[in-house]
Design an enzyme around this catalytic site. Structure first.
Site, PDB file in Angstrom:
ATOM      1  N   ASN A 165      28.876 108.017  89.118  1.00 49.12           N
ATOM      2  CA  ASN A 165      29.554 106.907  88.443  1.00 49.12           C
ATOM      3  C   ASN A 165      30.122 107.305  87.090  1.00 49.12           C
ATOM      4  OD1 ASN A 165      29.051 104.489  90.235  1.00 49.12           O
ATOM      5  ND2 ASN A 165      26.987 105.333  90.058  1.00 49.12           N
ATOM      6  N   ALA A 206      27.055 103.011  82.485  1.00 45.69           N
ATOM      7  CA  ALA A 206      26.070 103.813  81.766  1.00 45.69           C
ATOM      8  C   ALA A 206      26.672 104.669  80.653  1.00 45.69           C
ATOM      9  CB  ALA A 206      25.346 104.730  82.754  1.00 45.69           C
ATOM     10  N   HIS A 234      23.859 111.861  79.073  1.00 47.47           N
ATOM     11  CA  HIS A 234      25.289 112.037  79.349  1.00 47.47           C
ATOM     12  C   HIS A 234      25.960 112.550  78.075  1.00 47.47           C
ATOM     13  CE1 HIS A 234      24.607 109.754  82.985  1.00 47.47           C
ATOM     14  NE2 HIS A 234      24.203 108.710  82.305  1.00 47.47           N
TER      15      HIS A 234
HETATM   16  N1  LIG Z   1      29.064 102.488  86.523  1.00 45.20           N
HETATM   17  C1  LIG Z   1      27.900 103.027  86.232  1.00 45.20           C
HETATM   18  O1  LIG Z   1      27.730 103.663  85.168  1.00 45.20           O
HETATM   19  C2  LIG Z   1      26.758 102.883  87.174  1.00 45.20           C
HETATM   20  C3  LIG Z   1      26.930 102.349  88.425  1.00 45.20           C
HETATM   21  N2  LIG Z   1      25.891 102.256  89.294  1.00 45.20           N
HETATM   22  C4  LIG Z   1      26.182 101.769  90.655  1.00 45.20           C
HETATM   23  O2  LIG Z   1      25.872 100.382  90.737  1.00 45.20           O
HETATM   24  C5  LIG Z   1      25.541 100.035  92.090  1.00 45.20           C
HETATM   25  C6  LIG Z   1      24.264  99.188  92.125  1.00 45.20           C
HETATM   26  O3  LIG Z   1      23.195  99.924  91.557  1.00 45.20           O
HETATM   27  P1  LIG Z   1      21.665  99.411  91.638  1.00 45.20           P
HETATM   28  O4  LIG Z   1      21.592  97.952  91.364  1.00 45.20           O
HETATM   29  O5  LIG Z   1      20.871 100.344  90.816  1.00 45.20           O
HETATM   30  O6  LIG Z   1      21.381  99.653  93.203  1.00 45.20           O
HETATM   31  P2  LIG Z   1      20.246  99.005  94.119  1.00 45.20           P
HETATM   32  O7  LIG Z   1      20.172  99.872  95.321  1.00 45.20           O
HETATM   33  O8  LIG Z   1      19.021  98.713  93.352  1.00 45.20           O
HETATM   34  O9  LIG Z   1      20.867  97.578  94.556  1.00 45.20           O
HETATM   35  C7  LIG Z   1      22.021  97.431  95.348  1.00 45.20           C
HETATM   36  C8  LIG Z   1      22.056  96.010  95.900  1.00 45.20           C
HETATM   37  O10 LIG Z   1      23.311  95.772  96.562  1.00 45.20           O
HETATM   38  C9  LIG Z   1      23.082  95.355  97.916  1.00 45.20           C
HETATM   39  N3  LIG Z   1      24.179  95.850  98.752  1.00 45.20           N
HETATM   40  C10 LIG Z   1      24.422  97.114  99.151  1.00 45.20           C
HETATM   41  N4  LIG Z   1      25.551  97.170  99.896  1.00 45.20           N
HETATM   42  C11 LIG Z   1      26.018  95.905  99.960  1.00 45.20           C
HETATM   43  C12 LIG Z   1      27.140  95.313 100.584  1.00 45.20           C
HETATM   44  N5  LIG Z   1      28.013  96.028 101.291  1.00 45.20           N
HETATM   45  N6  LIG Z   1      27.319  93.961 100.447  1.00 45.20           N
HETATM   46  C13 LIG Z   1      26.437  93.214  99.728  1.00 45.20           C
HETATM   47  N7  LIG Z   1      25.368  93.746  99.094  1.00 45.20           N
HETATM   48  C14 LIG Z   1      25.151  95.055  99.214  1.00 45.20           C
HETATM   49  C15 LIG Z   1      21.743  95.975  98.265  1.00 45.20           C
HETATM   50  O11 LIG Z   1      21.171  95.334  99.384  1.00 45.20           O
HETATM   51  P3  LIG Z   1      20.177  96.209 100.349  1.00 45.20           P
HETATM   52  O12 LIG Z   1      19.005  96.538  99.497  1.00 45.20           O
HETATM   53  O13 LIG Z   1      19.887  95.275 101.472  1.00 45.20           O
HETATM   54  O14 LIG Z   1      20.971  97.424 100.748  1.00 45.20           O
HETATM   55  C16 LIG Z   1      20.985  95.717  96.945  1.00 45.20           C
HETATM   56  O15 LIG Z   1      20.638  94.350  96.844  1.00 45.20           O
HETATM   57  C17 LIG Z   1      25.422 101.375  92.846  1.00 45.20           C
HETATM   58  O16 LIG Z   1      26.626 101.614  93.558  1.00 45.20           O
HETATM   59  C18 LIG Z   1      25.306 102.408  91.739  1.00 45.20           C
HETATM   60  O17 LIG Z   1      25.801 103.686  92.124  1.00 45.20           O
HETATM   61  C19 LIG Z   1      24.631 102.600  88.926  1.00 45.20           C
HETATM   62  C20 LIG Z   1      24.399 103.130  87.683  1.00 45.20           C
HETATM   63  C21 LIG Z   1      25.443 103.354  86.709  1.00 45.20           C
HETATM   64  O1  LIG Z   2      23.031 107.017  84.210  1.00 41.57           O
HETATM   65  C1  LIG Z   2      23.284 106.263  85.175  1.00 41.57           C
HETATM   66  O2  LIG Z   2      23.001 105.048  85.166  1.00 41.57           O
HETATM   67  C2  LIG Z   2      23.978 106.711  86.426  1.00 41.57           C
HETATM   68  C3  LIG Z   2      24.572 108.032  86.469  1.00 41.57           C
HETATM   69  O3  LIG Z   2      24.137 108.987  85.901  1.00 41.57           O
HETATM   70  C4  LIG Z   2      25.760 108.156  87.307  1.00 41.57           C
HETATM   71  O4  LIG Z   2      25.819 107.484  88.347  1.00 41.57           O
HETATM   72  O5  LIG Z   2      26.657 108.928  86.940  1.00 41.57           O
END
Ligand SMILES: NC(=O)C1=CN([C@@H]2O[C@H](COP(=O)(O)OP(=O)(O)OC[C@H]3O[C@@H](n4cnc5c(N)ncnc54)[C@H](OP(=O)(O)O)[C@@H]3O)[C@@H](O)[C@H]2O)C=CC1
Ligand SMILES: O=C([O-])CC(=O)C(=O)O
Length: 266
Positions: free
Chosen positions: A189, A123, A219
């Site tokens: 994140n 992000a 941000h």
């Molecule tokens: N780097 C960045 O800037 C950002 C990073 N993120 C991170 O990205 C990740 C995904 O976000 P988002 O798609 O919005 O989240 P969601 O909750 O929408 O989706 C997560 C998915 O991963 C699955 N899942 C969770 N744990 C596991 C596991 N151990 N093994 C396999 N599958 C798993 C979930 O299944 P189920 O529903 O069954 O739990 C679901 O399908 C999060 O950790 C979030 O914090 C998000 C925003 C910004």
């Molecule tokens: O903006 C986003 O997608 C997520 C965010 O703020 C974070 O996890 O730090």
């Protein structure tokens, strides 16, 4: 053709498959989800990546790349074992890496498997500039995160602050990125990404606002060092499927996969 396995089929995973559905150079072979999510994931994957299998683990498959779009547990559960087997990986749950020792564990697994793990910018922008600036020496990195009050529901700010009735932008946290990640793991994140690219978790300063005046995830980064300085403001539109996640995160994954799959990388 790049053969990709993806962990997670939530807001980011689905968004990525949608955007890459007609890219002839990227093929999703396996989508990994928890057992309880398999039926749901199968119905989504059948329309977005009809050739992909939905599994609970990678098994014997050997993709060109394994990408994590899932959450904190997926790093220990899937990414580290894949790295040890020599499979290149990408990670989007950077907030998970604020857990003590996990970055070192990832690095050690990649080294042992003679491969590489790429941490995606997600992000936030200017990660290239920040990590280049670190080479010359950084003096300070200050990150301000501003989200609508309801984005802080069910966090430690919910209680001490009357989120539903805030009328002005209110600082809900001020401290190090390490402390921010400990208290607000699902919103950590960006702070963790800036820390890893820049001055580390203990020296990256963080201020978080609950702001009734914004509808986006805002941000702001201010960095100073030997290179000079920069200021960056991102106004990330949240995804409808998960308001905690900015749409740019999906685009960042698509870009990273395109950069691996296509002849020209930027
Ligand atoms: N780097 C960045 O800037 C950002 C990073 N993120 C991170 O990205 C990740 C995904 O976000 P988002 O798609 O919005 O989240 P969601 O909750 O929408 O989706 C997560 C998915 O991963 C699955 N899942 C969770 N744990 C596991 C596991 N151990 N093994 C396999 N599958 C798993 C979930 O299944 P189920 O529903 O069954 O739990 C679901 O399908 C999060 O950790 C979030 O914090 C998000 C925003 C910004
Ligand atoms: O903006 C986003 O997608 C997520 C965010 O703020 C974070 O996890 O730090």
């Amino acid at each position: 053709m790049l053969h990709v396995s993806m962990i997670g089929c939530g807001a980011i995973g689905v968004g990525v498959m949608e955007l890459l559905k007609s890219d002839p150079e990227v093929a999703f072979d396996v989508v990994i989800v928890p057992e309880a999510n398999m039926a749901n994931a199968r119905s989504v994957v059948s329309s977005l990546a009809p050739k992909a299998r939905v599994e609970t683990r990678l098994g014997e498959d050997r993709p060109d790349l394994l990408i994590e779009c899932a959450g904190h547990h997926a790093i220990e559960e899937h990414i580290i074992p894949a790295l040890l087997r020599g499979i290149p990986c990408m990670v989007v749950s950077i907030g998970a890496l604020s857990e003590p020792g996990l970055v070192e564990k990832l690095e050690a697994a990649a080294r042992e498997g003679k491969t590489q793990v790429q941490l995606l910018s997600g992000a936030i922008g200017a990660i290239d500039a920040l990590s280049a600036a670190r080479v010359g020496g950084l003096e300070s990195v200050v990150y301000t995160g501003r989200k609508p009050p309801n984005a802080w529901k069910d966090t430690p700010a919910d209680g001490p602050f009357d989120l539903a009735n805030l009328s002005v932008a209110t600082v809900i946290f001020e401290g190090s990125a390490r402390e921010a990640a400990r208290l607000y793991p699902k919103n950590a994140n960006v702070a963790a990404t800036l820390s890893l690219a820049g001055l580390g978790l203990d020296h990256t300063q963080v201020r978080l606002y609950a702001d009734p005046g914004v509808t986006e995830n805002v941000h702001h980064v201010e960095a100073k060092g030997e290179f000079g300085g920069f200021e960056l403001t991102m106004r990330g539109k949240p995804l409808a499927a998960n308001p905690k996640t900015s749409a740019l995160t999906v685009f960042s994954v698509v870009r990273a996969l395109g950069n691996r799959a296509h002849a020209l990388s930027i």
